[in-house]
Motif scaffolding. Sequence first.
Motif, mmCIF file in Angstrom:
data_model
loop_
_atom_site.group_PDB
_atom_site.id
_atom_site.type_symbol
_atom_site.label_atom_id
_atom_site.label_comp_id
_atom_site.label_asym_id
_atom_site.label_seq_id
_atom_site.Cartn_x
_atom_site.Cartn_y
_atom_site.Cartn_z
ATOM 1 N N THR A 528 0.933 -1.290 0.114
ATOM 2 C CA THR A 528 0.098 0.044 0.026
ATOM 3 C C THR A 528 0.687 1.169 0.067
ATOM 4 N N ILE A 529 0.598 1.992 -0.919
ATOM 5 C CA ILE A 529 1.596 3.342 -1.133
ATOM 6 C C ILE A 529 0.660 4.666 -0.724
ATOM 7 N N THR A 530 1.348 5.309 0.270
ATOM 8 C CA THR A 530 0.708 6.651 0.710
ATOM 9 C C THR A 530 1.514 7.671 0.105
ATOM 10 N N VAL A 531 0.487 8.788 -0.125
ATOM 11 C CA VAL A 531 1.503 9.930 -0.802
ATOM 12 C C VAL A 531 1.033 11.218 -0.082
ATOM 13 N N ALA A 532 1.827 11.997 0.267
ATOM 14 C CA ALA A 532 1.148 13.242 0.924
ATOM 15 C C ALA A 532 0.504 14.240 -0.077
ATOM 16 N N GLY A 533 -0.590 14.495 0.419
ATOM 17 C CA GLY A 533 -1.438 15.341 -0.377
ATOM 18 C C GLY A 533 -2.534 14.568 -1.166
ATOM 19 N N ARG A 534 -2.400 13.248 -1.201
ATOM 20 C CA ARG A 534 -3.525 12.438 -1.675
ATOM 21 C C ARG A 534 -4.617 11.908 -0.889
ATOM 22 N N ALA A 535 -5.707 11.759 -1.147
ATOM 23 C CA ALA A 535 -6.777 11.347 0.288
ATOM 24 C C ALA A 535 -6.677 9.965 0.186
ATOM 25 N N THR A 536 -6.408 9.101 -0.929
ATOM 26 C CA THR A 536 -6.529 7.870 -0.847
ATOM 27 C C THR A 536 -5.144 6.984 -1.145
ATOM 28 N N ALA A 537 -4.954 5.998 -0.665
ATOM 29 C CA ALA A 537 -3.760 5.159 -0.898
ATOM 30 C C ALA A 537 -4.045 4.575 -1.828
ATOM 31 N N LEU A 538 -2.809 3.837 -2.483
ATOM 32 C CA LEU A 538 -2.822 3.034 -3.725
ATOM 33 C C LEU A 538 -2.477 1.494 -3.141
ATOM 34 N N ASP A 539 -3.409 0.877 -3.383
ATOM 35 C CA ASP A 539 -3.165 -0.694 -3.084
ATOM 36 C C ASP A 539 -2.580 -1.416 -4.358
ATOM 37 N N ILE A 540 -1.675 -2.032 -4.161
ATOM 38 C CA ILE A 540 -1.170 -2.706 -5.448
ATOM 39 C C ILE A 540 -1.532 -4.051 -4.941
ATOM 40 N N PRO A 541 -2.129 -4.834 -6.033
ATOM 41 C CA PRO A 541 -2.404 -6.108 -6.002
ATOM 42 C C PRO A 541 -1.569 -7.349 -5.539
ATOM 43 N N TYR A 542 -1.669 -8.292 -4.971
ATOM 44 C CA TYR A 542 -0.916 -9.004 -4.563
ATOM 45 C C TYR A 542 0.362 -9.518 -5.685
ATOM 46 N N MET A 543 1.312 -9.594 -5.369
ATOM 47 C CA MET A 543 2.574 -9.932 -6.070
ATOM 48 C C MET A 543 3.182 -11.529 -5.759
ATOM 49 N N MET A 544 3.479 -12.079 -6.738
ATOM 50 C CA MET A 544 3.992 -13.424 -6.370
ATOM 51 C C MET A 544 5.540 -13.189 -6.414
ATOM 52 N N ILE A 545 6.341 -13.724 -5.305
ATOM 53 C CA ILE A 545 7.511 -13.522 -5.097
ATOM 54 C C ILE A 545 8.253 -14.887 -5.138
ATOM 55 N N PRO A 546 9.426 -15.249 -6.118
ATOM 56 C CA PRO A 546 9.746 -16.559 -5.985
ATOM 57 C C PRO A 546 10.797 -16.534 -4.662
ATOM 58 N N ILE A 547 10.846 -17.950 -3.726
ATOM 59 C CA ILE A 547 11.629 -17.872 -2.736
ATOM 60 C C ILE A 547 12.139 -19.201 -2.810
ATOM 61 N N ASP A 548 12.341 -19.885 -4.089
ATOM 62 C CA ASP A 548 13.022 -21.301 -4.067
ATOM 63 C C ASP A 548 14.363 -21.031 -4.326
ATOM 64 N N ARG A 549 15.137 -20.187 -3.499
ATOM 65 C CA ARG A 549 16.554 -20.175 -3.655
ATOM 66 C C ARG A 549 17.162 -21.373 -3.158
ATOM 67 N N ALA A 550 16.521 -22.096 -2.082
ATOM 68 C CA ALA A 550 16.923 -23.275 -1.550
ATOM 69 C C ALA A 550 15.880 -24.244 -2.036
ATOM 70 N N LEU A 551 16.172 -25.487 -2.036
ATOM 71 C CA LEU A 551 15.279 -26.572 -2.330
ATOM 72 C C LEU A 551 14.358 -27.168 -0.890
ATOM 73 N N SER A 552 14.978 -26.846 -0.020
ATOM 74 C CA SER A 552 14.328 -27.146 1.334
ATOM 75 C C SER A 552 15.000 -26.147 2.536
ATOM 76 N N ILE A 553 14.261 -26.205 3.426
ATOM 77 C CA ILE A 553 14.533 -25.423 4.848
ATOM 78 C C ILE A 553 14.794 -26.417 5.902
ATOM 79 N N PRO A 554 16.058 -26.831 6.395
ATOM 80 C CA PRO A 554 16.135 -27.732 7.610
ATOM 81 C C PRO A 554 15.304 -27.576 8.644
#
Length: 807
Positions: A528-554
């Motif tokens: 969510t991005i808020t800017v001074a002087g703007r009455a409403t915030a900008l909501d960015i839809p969900y983004m999919m971030i890859p996290i498979d740098r490792a193949l498992s977590i011990p």
Amino acid sequence: MPDIELSMLLAEQAVELNPEDLWAWRILLGSTSFRDPADSHAEELRRNAVQRIVTLDPGDEAMRYRRLVDVIEAEPTAEARIAKYQQLLDPKNRDAVGSAVAARLALDFALLCRRTGDPEGFEQWLGTAVTLDPSYPAAAVMAAGYFRFATDDLARNAELMIAALTANPLDPLPMRGFATDMLDRGAYRTAARFLNIAAHLSATDYPIISYDQLLGDLALATWGAGRPKDADEIIRRRQAKLNEFLWGKIAQSDPTLLGDPERVRKERFPVPSSQLAVRAAVLRSLGDDAAWKKSTDDTYFSLDSEADELRKKVEKDPELKDDLAAAYLQAAFFAYWIGEDAQRGESYVKKAAETSPLTPEAEARFQAWSQLRRVGEDQKANAVKALAMFQAIESKDDSTRLGTALSFLASNQPREAAMIFLAIANETPGTLVGVDARSRLEQLIGTKVPQSESAVLLEKVGDSVPETFDRMFREGTRTLGLRITLGTRPMNVTDSIPAIIDITNNSPVPLAIDSIGPIRDLLAMQATITVAGRATALDIPYMMIPIDRALSIPSRSTLSVPIDLAYTDVGISVIQFVQQGCAVALRGLVNWETTQGGFRSGAIGDKAECELLRIDGSRLTDEWIRSALDRGGSARSVEDLIEYVAVIGAAAQASTRKDVLPPGRTALFEEAWKTLPQTLASLDPLTQAWLLVVLPDNIPPMEPALSVARSSTEPIVRLSYLIRRAAASTDPALDAAIRSDNPRISRYGRLVKEMQLHDEELTRRDYALGTSGAQQLRPGEKPPQTPPGTRNEQPPSEPPPSAAPKP
């Protein structure tokens, strides 16, 4: 699709501009994922991207595995690939490859052996894959399915199934398969334990047959484990939940009933009869006559409802009449056995006979049951007659044997009854008949019936899984912990926005990162991005971030995944606030699941919020604007250019409200517009291209500068104009690009024009402007805003091809 191809072309351009940019290479790899498999150029880009990512980020296990697969698949023959696998999986090389990567290569090798007719090699390398990484779900599940049929060792089979379910605790198939197998073999305590976990993973307030069948098995196993009251509570809660569901549906269809709650609550949901039959049997064993009678009545209601549904199907398909007759006979058996109601049993038998003729054996069996449950005569005499009738039946199915045992019991022959109860309990331990027979036997002899040797052995195997495993699925347990922290604070909206995603595995077992679990390979992040002087915030839809740098977590370990938010929709969105600056709030979900309203953290998942990210803008004063304009004309640093862009952005915002500007500000902004074409022309091509991306959207005062860009012969400038400034299919720059001798520019031009024509067609359709012919707009002029629901409604939820390139 043009969007996908354009994305790939842009990413290709980005890595050519900066071959050391890891994130640009990741974007290029992602863009090739949607390619046509027959596109050799895209395949070459994919291979190059994988190789480059491995070089720039040696710790990325997923990329290392993909790189090695590419090396193996480059071999032209199966023999050459086998040799390459053997080389990579040689014990001397495994440390360099890494056990997790080696496990995946071993499974690939096993599958190749099977395809080439080498079953011994398949078994060898499948076993090696599980040994190298027991948390690898695909290998563990395949091994459990394959090797369990290669041995008669019950304990070994159980161990293989446990390996599969612990490799991916969120996969209901291994969990349910193991638990059901334990129930069928009489290992009730272990069955109840793992059925309880499976029920937790599948929990729903809605009527879903598979879930209700699961709860029926759970209640049966819990009763078999010696906890009848807990078994009753499982089904009682589910029955109450489904009744509440029904009452809500009734109230929705007729709101007037809200004023008469008693009338609504008289309605009851037809809970599956197999589930209610378990509860009725449990309550009978507990001696709660009132609750038993009520439960049998509920079971009859469900049996009748199920028969009614079958009868409707028979009207359309007469071949189903045997199924309907079988349903009536099942209801009759329940009535005689648990309901102890001869009259109702006879009614069901009559309905079955009217539907489909009964076999002589079935008629004899139910006549014997009716004789046993007859009321109003000498019960012992009835039992003696029933016993003779049961013993005369040649086929000794469970119904007949159970009736025989009950007849022995009612005729005062407990020893003979006990022997039959024991036989039924041992031979069918996973059925309601078997568990009920065990319960009746225990009541008869006054002590617990010992489990079979095989059941005791299987219980020990189940106990090998530590109790801490069960805690993963309890409410409020943070099996996965998520934390998002910011790196170096960006100096402006065009700077990198580094962040770290930390995912902690608090479970007692290692957890693989995979698209099917147990840890999803994509993290959902919203901003969510808020800017001074703007009455409403900008909501960015969900983004999919890859996290498979490792193949498992011990177990008890943390995986840290660095990201640069400038390469996500956050980077695209904040750049429009170069003058004002902004604040960004980030929220993330690991192991998310979709809901009607968006996303939520799912099984073993977690959510986290990041500290507020503040990006400073510029404080506009006449003196600052004058200085920025002077330095912008001969920019010597990134800061000079950023401040210049901030002035142009402020001028663009002020172009619609000149009457509120401070004295003298109008003249400064007019000077900014006047000097912009000369400033743009004086810069090197790469910086010109960057400005075309970050300057405000096309408005009339920018037209002279855009004309400068359209006249440029520099490829990078022309490409930036096409992707950022070509706002209509009639823009002459598009046709000029299509005619270009430069293949890349020509391809860009065709793609952008195709996209513009598509959007304009949607606009004409939605505004009833006709359905053919390009809308005539001047270069730089935008068509009417596309109505909601079309392609331009909101920023894309997938990561963009790249953030704005740095000047």
